[in-house]
Structures are given as structure tokens and as C-alpha cells.
Design a protein around this motif. Structure first.
Motif, PDB file in Angstrom:
ATOM      1  N   UNK A 103     -20.306 -33.523   8.935  1.00 34.65           N
ATOM      2  CA  UNK A 103     -20.060 -32.534   7.880  1.00 34.65           C
ATOM      3  C   UNK A 103     -19.911 -31.114   8.384  1.00 34.65           C
ATOM      4  N   UNK A 104     -19.942 -30.935   9.716  1.00 31.20           N
ATOM      5  CA  UNK A 104     -19.927 -29.588  10.272  1.00 31.20           C
ATOM      6  C   UNK A 104     -18.702 -28.781   9.922  1.00 31.20           C
ATOM      7  N   UNK A 105     -17.574 -29.436   9.633  1.00 29.01           N
ATOM      8  CA  UNK A 105     -16.340 -28.706   9.334  1.00 29.01           C
ATOM      9  C   UNK A 105     -16.247 -28.289   7.870  1.00 29.01           C
ATOM     10  N   UNK A 106     -17.234 -28.651   7.058  1.00 29.91           N
ATOM     11  CA  UNK A 106     -17.191 -28.352   5.628  1.00 29.91           C
ATOM     12  C   UNK A 106     -18.004 -27.111   5.293  1.00 29.91           C
ATOM     13  N   UNK A 107     -17.443 -26.275   4.413  1.00 29.78           N
ATOM     14  CA  UNK A 107     -18.205 -25.163   3.869  1.00 29.78           C
ATOM     15  C   UNK A 107     -19.212 -25.694   2.846  1.00 29.78           C
ATOM     16  N   UNK A 108     -20.075 -24.830   2.371  1.00 29.45           N
ATOM     17  CA  UNK A 108     -21.074 -25.269   1.384  1.00 29.45           C
ATOM     18  C   UNK A 108     -20.389 -25.827   0.141  1.00 29.45           C
ATOM     19  N   UNK A 109     -19.387 -25.095  -0.353  1.00 26.21           N
ATOM     20  CA  UNK A 109     -18.562 -25.578  -1.460  1.00 26.21           C
ATOM     21  C   UNK A 109     -17.245 -26.068  -0.864  1.00 26.21           C
ATOM     22  N   UNK A 110     -16.882 -27.289  -1.133  1.00 22.53           N
ATOM     23  CA  UNK A 110     -15.724 -27.869  -0.437  1.00 22.53           C
ATOM     24  C   UNK A 110     -14.970 -28.850  -1.326  1.00 22.53           C
ATOM     25  N   UNK A 111     -13.714 -29.072  -0.934  1.00 22.63           N
ATOM     26  CA  UNK A 111     -12.876 -30.120  -1.521  1.00 22.63           C
ATOM     27  C   UNK A 111     -12.105 -30.775  -0.383  1.00 22.63           C
ATOM     28  N   UNK A 112     -12.130 -32.102  -0.340  1.00 25.04           N
ATOM     29  CA  UNK A 112     -11.344 -32.868   0.629  1.00 25.04           C
ATOM     30  C   UNK A 112     -10.433 -33.800  -0.159  1.00 25.04           C
ATOM     31  N   UNK A 113      -9.130 -33.725   0.105  1.00 27.52           N
ATOM     32  CA  UNK A 113      -8.173 -34.607  -0.556  1.00 27.52           C
ATOM     33  C   UNK A 113      -7.507 -35.505   0.475  1.00 27.52           C
ATOM     34  N   UNK A 114      -7.365 -36.798   0.122  1.00 25.93           N
ATOM     35  CA  UNK A 114      -6.775 -37.787   1.025  1.00 25.93           C
ATOM     36  C   UNK A 114      -5.634 -38.498   0.305  1.00 25.93           C
ATOM     37  N   UNK A 115      -4.451 -38.472   0.905  1.00 25.99           N
ATOM     38  CA  UNK A 115      -3.298 -39.175   0.337  1.00 25.99           C
ATOM     39  C   UNK A 115      -3.263 -40.619   0.844  1.00 25.99           C
ATOM     40  N   UNK A 116      -2.480 -41.464   0.176  1.00 25.54           N
ATOM     41  CA  UNK A 116      -2.305 -42.877   0.556  1.00 25.54           C
ATOM     42  C   UNK A 116      -3.629 -43.627   0.561  1.00 25.54           C
ATOM     43  N   UNK A 117      -4.516 -43.289  -0.364  1.00 21.91           N
ATOM     44  CA  UNK A 117      -5.861 -43.864  -0.354  1.00 21.91           C
ATOM     45  C   UNK A 117      -5.902 -45.314  -0.818  1.00 21.91           C
ATOM     46  N   UNK A 118      -4.757 -45.861  -1.243  1.00 20.67           N
ATOM     47  CA  UNK A 118      -4.720 -47.282  -1.616  1.00 20.67           C
ATOM     48  C   UNK A 118      -4.615 -48.188  -0.391  1.00 20.67           C
ATOM     49  N   UNK A 119      -4.254 -47.622   0.757  1.00 19.59           N
ATOM     50  CA  UNK A 119      -4.093 -48.425   1.971  1.00 19.59           C
ATOM     51  C   UNK A 119      -5.453 -48.687   2.605  1.00 19.59           C
ATOM     52  N   UNK A 120      -5.608 -49.838   3.278  1.00 20.99           N
ATOM     53  CA  UNK A 120      -6.933 -50.197   3.820  1.00 20.99           C
ATOM     54  C   UNK A 120      -7.480 -49.193   4.822  1.00 20.99           C
ATOM     55  N   UNK A 121      -6.632 -48.660   5.707  1.00 15.00           N
ATOM     56  CA  UNK A 121      -7.116 -47.712   6.704  1.00 15.00           C
ATOM     57  C   UNK A 121      -7.697 -46.465   6.074  1.00 15.00           C
ATOM     58  N   UNK A 122      -6.942 -45.844   5.161  1.00 11.10           N
ATOM     59  CA  UNK A 122      -7.427 -44.646   4.486  1.00 11.10           C
ATOM     60  C   UNK A 122      -8.620 -44.962   3.579  1.00 11.10           C
ATOM     61  N   UNK A 123      -8.595 -46.149   2.956  1.00  7.82           N
ATOM     62  CA  UNK A 123      -9.705 -46.533   2.080  1.00  7.82           C
ATOM     63  C   UNK A 123     -11.012 -46.628   2.862  1.00  7.82           C
ATOM     64  N   UNK A 124     -10.952 -47.213   4.052  1.00  5.21           N
ATOM     65  CA  UNK A 124     -12.153 -47.315   4.883  1.00  5.21           C
ATOM     66  C   UNK A 124     -12.601 -45.940   5.378  1.00  5.21           C
ATOM     67  N   UNK A 125     -11.641 -45.070   5.661  1.00  6.79           N
ATOM     68  CA  UNK A 125     -11.992 -43.720   6.113  1.00  6.79           C
ATOM     69  C   UNK A 125     -12.694 -42.947   5.004  1.00  6.79           C
ATOM     70  N   UNK A 126     -12.195 -43.038   3.787  1.00  7.42           N
ATOM     71  CA  UNK A 126     -12.837 -42.358   2.659  1.00  7.42           C
ATOM     72  C   UNK A 126     -14.257 -42.887   2.463  1.00  7.42           C
ATOM     73  N   UNK A 127     -14.420 -44.201   2.575  1.00  4.95           N
ATOM     74  CA  UNK A 127     -15.758 -44.784   2.448  1.00  4.95           C
ATOM     75  C   UNK A 127     -16.696 -44.244   3.522  1.00  4.95           C
ATOM     76  N   UNK A 128     -16.178 -44.080   4.746  1.00  2.00           N
ATOM     77  CA  UNK A 128     -16.990 -43.534   5.835  1.00  2.00           C
ATOM     78  C   UNK A 128     -17.327 -42.073   5.582  1.00  2.00           C
ATOM     79  N   UNK A 129     -16.406 -41.327   4.977  1.00  2.00           N
ATOM     80  CA  UNK A 129     -16.687 -39.936   4.617  1.00  2.00           C
ATOM     81  C   UNK A 129     -17.824 -39.858   3.595  1.00  2.00           C
ATOM     82  N   UNK A 130     -17.769 -40.710   2.605  1.00  2.00           N
ATOM     83  CA  UNK A 130     -18.828 -40.726   1.595  1.00  2.00           C
ATOM     84  C   UNK A 130     -20.177 -41.092   2.219  1.00  2.00           C
ATOM     85  N   UNK A 131     -20.159 -42.051   3.126  1.00  4.39           N
ATOM     86  CA  UNK A 131     -21.396 -42.435   3.809  1.00  4.39           C
ATOM     87  C   UNK A 131     -21.963 -41.266   4.599  1.00  4.39           C
ATOM     88  N   UNK A 132     -21.090 -40.518   5.267  1.00  2.43           N
ATOM     89  CA  UNK A 132     -21.522 -39.340   6.034  1.00  2.43           C
ATOM     90  C   UNK A 132     -22.182 -38.310   5.119  1.00  2.43           C
TER      91      UNK A 132
END
Length: 306
Positions: free
Chosen positions: A244-273
């Protein structure tokens, strides 16, 4: 006299010739029965093989019919999904155009969304993030349609820094000639490479990404690169590896193509972090032809349900 002969025939053995003929007849009958039995056995075996072949053919035909039915059902399902996504894309297009109609800073709305570029759901959510959250430090992965919007926002708002990471120098040159970038927008060209991550042996990332952005924090991050369509386990992990070091206190992260398995797994890993670091956040989805996922700090949670 005849009566005596008949009586003697009953008690006396038959002549040798007659006995031999009877034995031959019995043997011939037995041999004929054996041949008949053997013939019947062959016929039974032949019928058994025919039945087995017929059953195999029935099984093959049944499998073909089932596969054809499954293929037709899958085709109908895909058509239904595509129709639903196209309808959603059209709805978001109308919503987007209505939203930006009287925008004070988005003066050039000539976008070409779709295919490799972001779609209308992404453009709509991005506009709302920029217009209402008003971020100051913006990181964008992938030079394209989203850059046209963010660059106009950065040019119209004082103190905004907009950093774009792109791998293709030819595309950078072409885009820069077709669209005038403000001084507040900086493009960093980084080559791509393949690296292992978790269980994935090969994930495409920007080479030197962590070194180029070391120590920087962003309140808005837009992720639409590097190429991730062929990545199955993980895709576009560059920001993930710096969270989370690259995030400010207030933040927004947007990910395109989130229906694909690779991006879907990455988003899940972001949430876990975020969860592991006890960072309160909310998740939102904006879906059209492609899926857009938005992760934002609790302080701007309204952005997840606009």
C-alpha cells in the motif's frame, strides 16, 4: 414262423453290418450337431461384436449430440451475454454524455472508446472521480483515451501532477502529435518484461517500474496496461507490488478489463493487501462490454456506487 423270427430279433444282436450302419449314423448325427453348435457359437460371437459396435456407435452419436447441444447452449449464452453487455455499454454512453454535457474542464469530448481502449463505463467513472474527488497526484498505466480526459483535468486544475507510463515509443509520438499534452502531464516510457509472481511463472510488467516510482504516492491510479489479455493467473501487477506504500491516505484505484481472470486475480490480491494492512476501502463495479473495478478509501466510498 414269422412270429418266431420277430421274437428272435428282439433277443438276438443285430447283424454286424446293421450295427455298424447305426453307429455311423449316430456318429454322423453327433458330428453334425457339433458343427451346428460351432456355427451357432460363431453366429452368437458375431452378433455380440455387432451389438458392441452398435453400442459404441450409439455412444459416439450420443456424445456428438450432447456436445452439439452444449455448444448451441453455450453459443446462445454468449449471445445473451454479449447482447446484455452491448446494451449496458449503450446505457453508459448515454449516461456519460449527459454527465459531461456542461463540464467546465472537459472541453474536448472526442473519445473513441472500446476494443483495446477503455469503454464508456470506465470513462464515466473516471470523470466522476476526477470531477468530484479532484485528485492531485495521478498515475496512469497505459497511454490512450483515458489520457485525453485526465490531461484536460490536469491542465484545468492547479497543482495537479499526471504521470503516464507507456511502453511503445511510436505510440507515444503519434499520440503526442494528435493530442496536445499539458505541462502537468508527463509520459514515462518503460519497456516490458516477464517476471514470476506467486504461482504464475510469467507475468508481463513494466521494466524498472518500482525504481521509477520509488517513494511516490498517488491519490488516483488508473490501470489499463501493460497488455494482459494472455495472462491467466495474474495481470497488471505493477501497482499491486507497490501497495500500500504507493497509495495516499485518500485514494482511488481503477482497473480496466476486470472480467478477465488475470485482472480479476490481481484485484482480489489488491483487496487482500488492503485488508492485511487494515485499510478501510470500498469496491465498486461499472460494467459494459468490459468490466471496470474501482477500489477507493472509505473516505470517498460514494465513488463505488455512482
Amino acid at each position: 414262423m414269422g412270429t418266431v423270427k420277430n421274437a428272435l430279433k428282439k433277443v438276438l444282436p443285430p447283424p454286424v453290418s446293421a450295427f455298424n450302419r447305426e453307429v455311423e449314423r449316430i456318429l454322423a448325427a453327433q458330428e453334425g450337431n457339433a458343427q451346428l453348435i460351432q456355427q451357432l457359437r460363431h453366429e452368437v460371437e458375431s452378433l455380440t461384436r455387432q451389438l458392441e459396435d452398435t453400442q459404441k456407435m450409439v455412444n459416439v452419436l450420443t456424445k456428438v449430440v450432447q456436445e452439439n447441444q452444449a455448444a448451441k447452449l453455450e453459443h446462445v449464452r454468449r449471445q445473451s451475454v454479449d447482447a446484455s453487455r452491448n446494451a449496458a455499454e449503450g446505457t453508459w454512453a448515454n449516461v456519460f454524455h449527459d454527465t459531461i454535457r456542461e463540464s467546465k474542464w472537459l472541453t474536448d469530448a472526442t473519445f473513441s472508446p472500446g476494443r483495446w481502449a477503455v469503454g464508456y463505463p470506465y470513462l464515466y467513472a473516471m470523470y466522476r472521480v476526477l470531477n468530484e474527488f479532484q485528485p492531485k497526484r495521478i498515475l496512469e498505466l497505459g497511454l490512450g483515451q483515458s489520457t485525453r480526459m485526465i490531461a484536460q483535468y490536469a491542465a484545468a486544475h492547479e497543482g495537479v501532477e499526471h504521470l503516464v507510463v507507456e511502453h511503445d515509443p511510436a505510440w507515444i509520438q503519434f499520440f503526442s502529435q494528435a493530442f496536445s499534452l499539458p505541462a502537468s502531464t508527463q509520459i514515462v516510457q518503460l519497456e516490458r518484461e516477464m517476471v514470476p509472481y506467486q504461482e504464475a511463472q510469467q507475468v508481463r510488467v513494466f521494466q524498472g517500474f518500482q525504481q521509477a516510482l520509488a517513494g511516490k504516492q498517488f491519490d488516483f491510479i488508473s490501470i489499463d496496461a501493460p497488455l494482459g489479455g494472455d495472462m491467466k493467473e495474474y495481470a497488471r501487477i505493477d501497482v499491486l507490488r507497490m501497495m500500500p506504500g504507493c497509495l495516499s491516505r485518500d485514494f482511488v484505484v481503477m482497473v480496466d478489463d476486470a472480467e478477465r481472470p488475470g485482472e480479476r486475480h490481481t484485484v482480489a490480491a489488491m483487496e487482500k493487501c488492503l485488508q492485511e494492512h487494515d485499510i478501510a476501502y470500498q469496491r465498486g463495479g461499472y460494467n459494459g462490454k468490459k468490466d471496470t473495478v474501482l477500489l477507493c478509501s472509505q473516505s470517498v466510498g460514494f465513488l463505488s456506487s455512482m
